[in-house]
Enzyme design. Structure first.
Site, short mmCIF file in Angstrom:
data_model
loop_
_atom_site.label_atom_id
_atom_site.label_comp_id
_atom_site.label_asym_id
_atom_site.label_seq_id
_atom_site.Cartn_x
_atom_site.Cartn_y
_atom_site.Cartn_z
N GLU A 65 -6.30 8.97 9.02
CA GLU A 65 -4.25 8.92 9.71
C GLU A 65 -4.04 9.89 11.11
OE1 GLU A 65 -1.80 9.80 6.75
OE2 GLU A 65 -2.08 7.45 5.85
N CYS B 208 -10.84 2.73 -0.54
CA CYS B 208 -9.87 2.90 0.05
C CYS B 208 -9.67 2.19 0.99
CB CYS B 208 -9.75 4.93 -0.23
SG CYS B 208 -8.69 5.49 1.27
N ASP C 149 0.69 -1.39 0.33
CA ASP C 149 0.13 -0.16 0.09
C ASP C 149 0.80 1.44 -0.21
OD1 ASP C 149 -2.32 1.43 0.46
OD2 ASP C 149 -1.80 1.54 2.42
N SER C 150 0.08 2.65 0.03
CA SER C 150 0.78 3.81 -0.06
C SER C 150 1.40 3.50 1.61
CB SER C 150 0.56 4.37 0.09
OG SER C 150 -1.23 4.81 0.42
N CYS D 173 -3.84 -1.32 -2.43
CA CYS D 173 -4.43 -0.13 -2.52
C CYS D 173 -4.81 0.08 -3.36
CB CYS D 173 -2.97 1.00 -2.15
SG CYS D 173 -3.24 2.86 -3.00
N HIS E 229 -8.44 2.85 3.96
CA HIS E 229 -8.40 3.17 5.30
C HIS E 229 -9.45 3.22 4.88
CE1 HIS E 229 -4.11 4.91 4.23
NE2 HIS E 229 -4.06 5.74 5.09
N1 DGL Z 1 -4.90 3.80 0.65
C1 DGL Z 1 -4.90 4.64 -0.19
C2 DGL Z 1 -5.98 4.11 -1.34
O1 DGL Z 1 -6.60 2.42 -1.63
C3 DGL Z 1 -5.24 5.47 -0.17
C4 DGL Z 1 -4.01 6.64 0.66
C5 DGL Z 1 -3.08 7.64 -0.49
O2 DGL Z 1 -4.02 8.11 -0.79
O3 DGL Z 1 -1.64 7.03 -0.63
O4 DGL Z 1 -6.40 4.24 -2.38
#
Ligand code: DGL
Length: 270
Positions: free
Chosen positions: A155, A187, A11-12, A74, A189
């Site tokens: 976050e 997403c 993931d990022s 991600c 998150h």
């Molecule tokens: N976890 C990333 C996603 O699912 C979002 C976080 C980011 O923008 O890096 O898109």
């Protein structure tokens, strides 16, 4: 490929730990190598070509770690780089993303309905969800909204409070999402605010089924491993690599994974 090779997840940053959690719950005997590109997050505001360059670099790390599967946990990277990473890995590792399993599930469950999507700017603007849902042809109407404030808010631990309530309510009140019957949390998150989203929709008097991809993708990974006779029978030590390490990432990882993880710094570029 051998069953005792690990599963690579990236993931990022640390949001993808929600997917790693679901994988661990469904597949407790698998060993995980997680990579969070904390030096380069957020991906959601970056161009597709930049995300592709980071993703290839991370895939290389996971291939070096001998992963049998690479799971792109991600949505932003899945929408920008899934096909690229799949072709890049070839027969060296099976590549999963978080979009395809979700699209298959919602398309079957929501024929002739109206589906909404919220996610980062990259995920929404890339149009991958809408194109894939349309390609399956189940007479589904589709609307999406970029909700870029949600990642930094989560976050910072801002959820289930007044500020998160107002931000989420503002987004859910957007005219584009008024007719939806199902909402995809696009997403990794967002599982952390799933309950709050459901509560706010209820407050608004709306009946919307809210779905996130973590469990869906973990189940499709399990099916693949079973069919390919690649299920491991005893987990080794999991590793959680990050390209930048700060105390706030350590703290946030507890939120996303639900238990303490030891993050190890791994330099992506020398
Ligand atoms: N976890 C990333 C996603 O699912 C979002 C976080 C980011 O923008 O890096 O898109």
């Amino acid at each position: 490929m051998k069953a005792n090779q690990p599963i690579g997840i990236f993931d990022s940053g640390i949001g993808g730990l929600t997917v790693a959690r679901a994988v661990k719950d469904v597949l407790p005997n698998e060993t995980i190598v997680y990579f969070g590109d904390t030096a380069h997050l957020p991906y959601g505001d970056k161009s597709a070509s930049t995300i592709q360059a980071y993703s290839v670099k991370i895939a290389d790390v996971l291939l070096q770690k001998n992963c049998k599967v690479i799971l792109i946990a991600c949505n932003s990277a899945s929408s920008a780089a899934f096909e690229l990473i799949r072709d890049y890995c070839g027969s060296r590792a099976k590549v999963f993303d978080v979009i395809n399993p979700m699209v298959e599930r919602v398309s079957i469950e929501n024929q002739k309905k109206h589906i909404g999507l919220i996610g980062t700017k990259q995920t929404v603007n890339a149009g991958v969800y809408s194109a894939k849902i349309e390609a399956l042809g189940n007479d589904i109407e589709f609307s999406s909204l970029a909700t870029p404030l949600l990642v930094p808010m989560i976050e910072e631990g801002f959820f289930e409070n007044n500020i998160s309530h107002d931000v989420i309510a503002q987004y859910l009140g957007d005219s584009s999402l008024q007719e939806i019957e199902t909402l995809i949390l696009g997403c990794t998150h967002y599982p952390l605010i799933k309950n709050e989203i459901e509560m706010i929709l209820k407050e608004m008097g709306r009946t919307v089924d809210v779905v996130d991809s973590a469990e869906t993708v973990a189940e499709s990974l399990k099916n693949y491993l079973k069919e390919s006779e690649l299920l491991n029978d005893k987990a080794g030590t999991d590793h959680f690599l990050v390209s930048d390490l700060t105390p706030s990432f350590e703290k946030a990882s507890m939120l996303f994974f639900g238990e303490h993880v030891t993050l190890e710094k791994y330099k992506l570029w020398e």
